[in-house]
Design an enzyme around this catalytic site. Structure first.
Site, short mmCIF file in Angstrom:
data_model
loop_
_atom_site.label_atom_id
_atom_site.label_comp_id
_atom_site.label_asym_id
_atom_site.label_seq_id
_atom_site.Cartn_x
_atom_site.Cartn_y
_atom_site.Cartn_z
N THR A 179 4.21 1.81 2.32
CA THR A 179 5.50 2.04 1.67
C THR A 179 6.22 3.19 2.36
O THR A 179 7.40 3.08 2.75
CB THR A 179 5.30 2.37 0.18
OG1 THR A 179 4.72 1.23 -0.48
CG2 THR A 179 6.61 2.75 -0.50
N ALA A 180 5.53 4.30 2.51
CA ALA A 180 6.16 5.47 3.10
C ALA A 180 6.59 5.21 4.55
O ALA A 180 7.72 5.48 4.94
CB ALA A 180 5.20 6.66 3.04
N GLY B 233 0.83 -1.20 0.00
CA GLY B 233 0.00 0.00 0.00
C GLY B 233 0.87 1.25 0.00
O GLY B 233 2.05 1.21 0.36
N CYS B 234 0.28 2.35 -0.41
CA CYS B 234 1.06 3.59 -0.54
C CYS B 234 1.53 4.08 0.82
O CYS B 234 2.71 4.41 1.00
CB CYS B 234 0.25 4.65 -1.28
SG CYS B 234 -1.41 4.92 -0.64
N TYR B 235 0.61 4.16 1.80
CA TYR B 235 1.04 4.60 3.13
C TYR B 235 2.05 3.63 3.75
O TYR B 235 3.06 4.08 4.31
CB TYR B 235 -0.16 4.72 4.06
CG TYR B 235 -1.08 5.90 3.85
CD1 TYR B 235 -0.61 7.20 3.93
CD2 TYR B 235 -2.44 5.71 3.61
CE1 TYR B 235 -1.48 8.28 3.77
CE2 TYR B 235 -3.30 6.78 3.46
CZ TYR B 235 -2.83 8.06 3.54
OH TYR B 235 -3.68 9.13 3.39
#
Lengths: 349, 349, 349, 349
Positions: free
Chosen positions: B156-157, B152-154
């Site tokens: 990843t960060a 997921g994008c979050y």
């Protein structure tokens, strides 16, 4: 375009009228039924017309900015100071004790000289009554005051978001705050990172690692309501919008805390406050709800997995966070209705 | 306008080509020297031209979208799935084991069925190799893989921001994350709160209180590197920008941690990573640094007053956070250079 | 973060590397297979690291900016000048005739000294081959050139939008242009009206009434293709976005003009052009289609009620409008493929 | 949050209260000293609380939306209709002749049935007094009216910008208009091109080629003041902002026209108008000057090279362009001061 509206009882001078805080003070005062606008002063913009700096304030476009001195500010019932920090004390010292002086800057917010020196450097100017009427007990201290220190924009948001939990002992005194602000929070300073090209389409961090000057002010306010020292880890962000603060504030939940008990504490804290709006359950704050308004939009949740209270709040940094908050406290000091001249409703969409 | 560029070795199909993740996959693949674009499929948009949905992709404007079925996706060397969650398993089950299937959705990210059921509901589809090469040990697992679950994008960060501290035992396993995302993170769904009129000029909170589905994925990743359970309190925000995530991640510092030791751990973690960029001291991440790039821009600080590690990271949610990350892992799986076809530099200002 | 990519054949110096045009040149050159980046120079930013000014260009972050002098720029195969107007002539005069000098400024665009003096003031520096390959006959003049004047951003857009109609005699030589630009078009200058707080949420007009310096350049280009003098009434607007120009260009239709005949002329003009994209009928340009790309997205209509040709075009002011256009012409001058290193696809959403 | 403000004399119902025009009507009426808010109605949103749709209107958050019917709207002194076009006639026909009905839709704006049929299709519903008091002679027609057709947002801007020139014969009746609007002008409709991801960072064209429905309304208004037919070539653009219209309007200058004579005509036109603000020479309109205000900010120039009058105007499409204009006309119809309850000052920055 024709002109309308005459002033009434009291006259206010605004020092720093060409900046963003000054502009918002003027926008609100133009609609205030009991305060008339007097002298407008500025630093390097003195001698120019206000319309060159605040083109949205049509009725004042031709007013010429005076120099900011005790002389130009004298003879008013109240004086709003919207100056870079460090400049207010000298001016205020030359305005009479019967003049209400409302300082939108940081000079008189902190009670602890050591905190001042650590975060701002230089000598502490003193402490004035703190202009946050929602802080328990504070409203009474503001009635009749002749000096008011307007809270910082972030401390306004964070204090309103967390005081209900900390005052009721529902959260540990170890708060993490991450807040996004619109660019007007940085003022009109001509820095490359504030250019539209840089900020549009981008969120950025700044002042990370416990160095932001608003940190001790948050700790002071929350410590006062908690009755013990409170530590705040604060990270600010710059968001691509002109106005608004959205602050997420979280602290470990007290053992055994239930969601209904948490909600109840927030409902009790908000219910008599004209500008503190606890949203219905399920609705979360957006800064657009409060754009141009003196309202704070607040919501709270209990994260049972992580064992934390999470409060989220939206304010307009220029209105409730600066100029609106200043007028709210000034209303109290002047014996007027606290709500006078202050918009409740955001401009949206 | 003339056309150029012939494909080369391998052919990729993209399921969900009319959405934002699909569009970003195509933008990147158009510049990839070793992967040719094959079938493009969609759900309700099948039968229409891609140009109606992705008008920025000039060379593909006339390509007609096929139905998303195992048949239209068959016969490719690799298949990217950018579908609503719950749809990938059925499709993937009908694609041969020699086809590389890269799922940009959530279905195969979580190892713990209980976490899946709690946050997503319904039956857990299984677990695929997790496509975050920067996670210690993970790069080797991705080489030659035939199934990849794109993070997921979050997550990843947040994983990239905190793994150096947690792997080295420099922070307690009790993480608070507050992250702002651009609106493309919500996809192309036609919801009133995603209209431009609503999001421009406003930051809003959503999914507060530990309910966001990316939470267990963060805990899974960070727990794996910490070697013990990690709790994450996660609050997402919607910011007025199309792309980008800025995440602030903080956890209590280990006793005695010094700022140089913290910096050293992050330098060690970043130094061999092609897409993890530790900024010079004093510079803080902005999402514009990474717009359209597969780069993560990272900075870390020790807040000695509050006793916390604070890491801030910027990524492009559609690039490193979805499509770029997917291609990075696919490159590894296909035996190509990990960096192939992936931009390092943001489009700014 | 590791580094990659070695340069190849030719080396380019960039003067003005800390500005927006310089940054975009570097972003594109980092992906150019035949041009290596040499000296980077600046004015007041000389001596600082590029990363402080162009934080999105990770691989060049540590490069130190040199002073902009003939000495620092010497010894390169090509030199890009991105300087305030008036500074290019002196520098170029000291660079050898075998060096390709590409001036992104205005100094050498106009053929008519009187137009130069009227709009810019001061002495006319001369005229260099005009870097707009799409202008009929111009591509040939650029092959092998050693001096190139890169067109202005607005003239690029307006010329591409109107030359098909004017070259074919389908519109009268009396053009009205209204164009919106992103703020990067104004450069990095520290002016109050370019602050994020001022530009976000607002569209404003500037340079109204025929005074914008790009006006004579539009008239020069369109007059050349029309074979007779063309008058342009030009009104620019500043829009709340970092990049992009959307120009609406309209002129009275030639008597008897039909919509199919107009369409046909535009199709003929676009069909062999790699960067001029005539959209399908019914689709209208948006600047997001071209963000970061060297593509111009164009559409045309015949307003039969008002008797006017209306052409609308979108470009990225920094890419096709400045740095991409510069590299496109440089490719021609160097004998490379015109399209080398230039992105076709916008970064969207 | 406590409640305040009691209504006074007259009660107003709002049909379409969950939309953007409805929300702006409510925001303004909440501050109107003589109009109390009565029934709020909606279409598919009937039965839900207003707070779900207009979260910025704190005092009305709990009000439940009724169905839009003649019955729910009956019994009010005035009724504002903010409905999709085609729905107003049936409702209005069932409201008594003593009720003031103010239609914010298009149904009753055009006098010419042929123009209606050409641009809108279907049968023409009729013509009501046109709610633009600034149009010469129109103020008198609105006093005491019981039916008012509120002008379209673009026609409001364009008429105010050009009527001074056309009424005085200073420009030819051949007007070119290019105008940028914020996205709220498109309403709350759930279309992909109105998603935040699509509109942020991008300006786009739409309705090009003389097909926009506001065109005949502009021609009607300007033709009336010019005393002869006026042709308008109109191109609208969507800009990345929620609110505001900036319109550039240009027409050939009358032979011999001088800049001072042009300025004088505009000064004369503006001087007694409360909401028409001619900016000082040298200052150009920005939509932020008028955000949330009923003010139009106007400037004019003579382009002597191109022989054209160029007028640029900024309004807030929801305030002066819809809800504020509606209340301004309603004030006149009700015998109140025209300016009552209408903000003069924009919310900026």
């Amino acid at each position: 375009m024709t002109m309308q509206r005459a002033g009434s009882g009291m006259r206010a001078a605004i020092a720093g009228a060409s900046g963003y805080a000054g502009g918002e003070l003027l926008r609100l005062l133009l609609a205030h039924p009991e305060i008339e606008i007097g002298a407008l002063t500025a630093g390097s913009n003195a001698g120019t017309a206000l319309g060159a700096h605040q083109p949205h304030l049509a009725p004042l476009a031709d007013r010429v900015l005076l120099d900011t001195t005790a002389e130009t500010l004298a003879g008013h019932d109240l004086v709003f100071l919207a100056l870079p920090h460090g400049q207010s004390a000298a001016i205020a010292g030359r305005l009479g004790d019967d003049t209400l002086v409302v300082d939108c800057g940081a000079d008189f917010r902190l009670a602890d000289p050591a905190a001042w020196e650590h975060f701002y450097g230089g000598a502490h100017a003193g402490t004035w009554p703190y202009g946050l009427p929602e802080l328990p007990g504070q409203r009474e201290r503001l009635r009749g005051a002749r000096r008011i220190a307007v809270p910082g924009c972030y401390p306004t948001a964070v204090t309103l978001a967390m005081f209900p939990a900390l005052a009721a002992g529902l959260a540990a005194p170890d708060v993490v705050v991450v807040a996004a602000t619109g660019t007007s929070g940085a003022g009109k300073s001509l820095k490359p990172n504030l250019l539209g090209s840089e900020v549009m389409g981008s969120v950025s961090a700044y002042g990370v690692g416990g160095v932001h000057r608003h940190t001790p002010e948050m700790e002071q306010n929350l410590g006062a309501v908690a009755g013990r020292p409170v530590t705040v880890s604060f990270t600010p962000m710059l968001a691509p919008m002109s106005r608004g603060i959205l602050a997420t504030c979280t602290a470990p939940a007290a053992p055994g805390l239930s969601a209904p008990a948490l909600r109840e504490a927030y409902e009790a804290a908000a219910k008599d406050e004209p500008f503190l709006r606890l949203l219905p359950e399920g609705q979360w704050p957006a800064t657009s709800m409060t754009l141009g308004a003196n309202t704070a939009a607040l919501q709270v949740a209990l994260d049972e997995r992580a064992g934390r209270v999470v409060a989220v709040i939206a304010i307009d940094n220029l209105t409730k966070g600066t100029a609106g908050g200043a007028i709210q406290s000034a209303n109290l000091a002047l014996g007027l209705s606290e709500e006078l001249g202050l918009p409740l409703n955001g401009v949206a969409p």
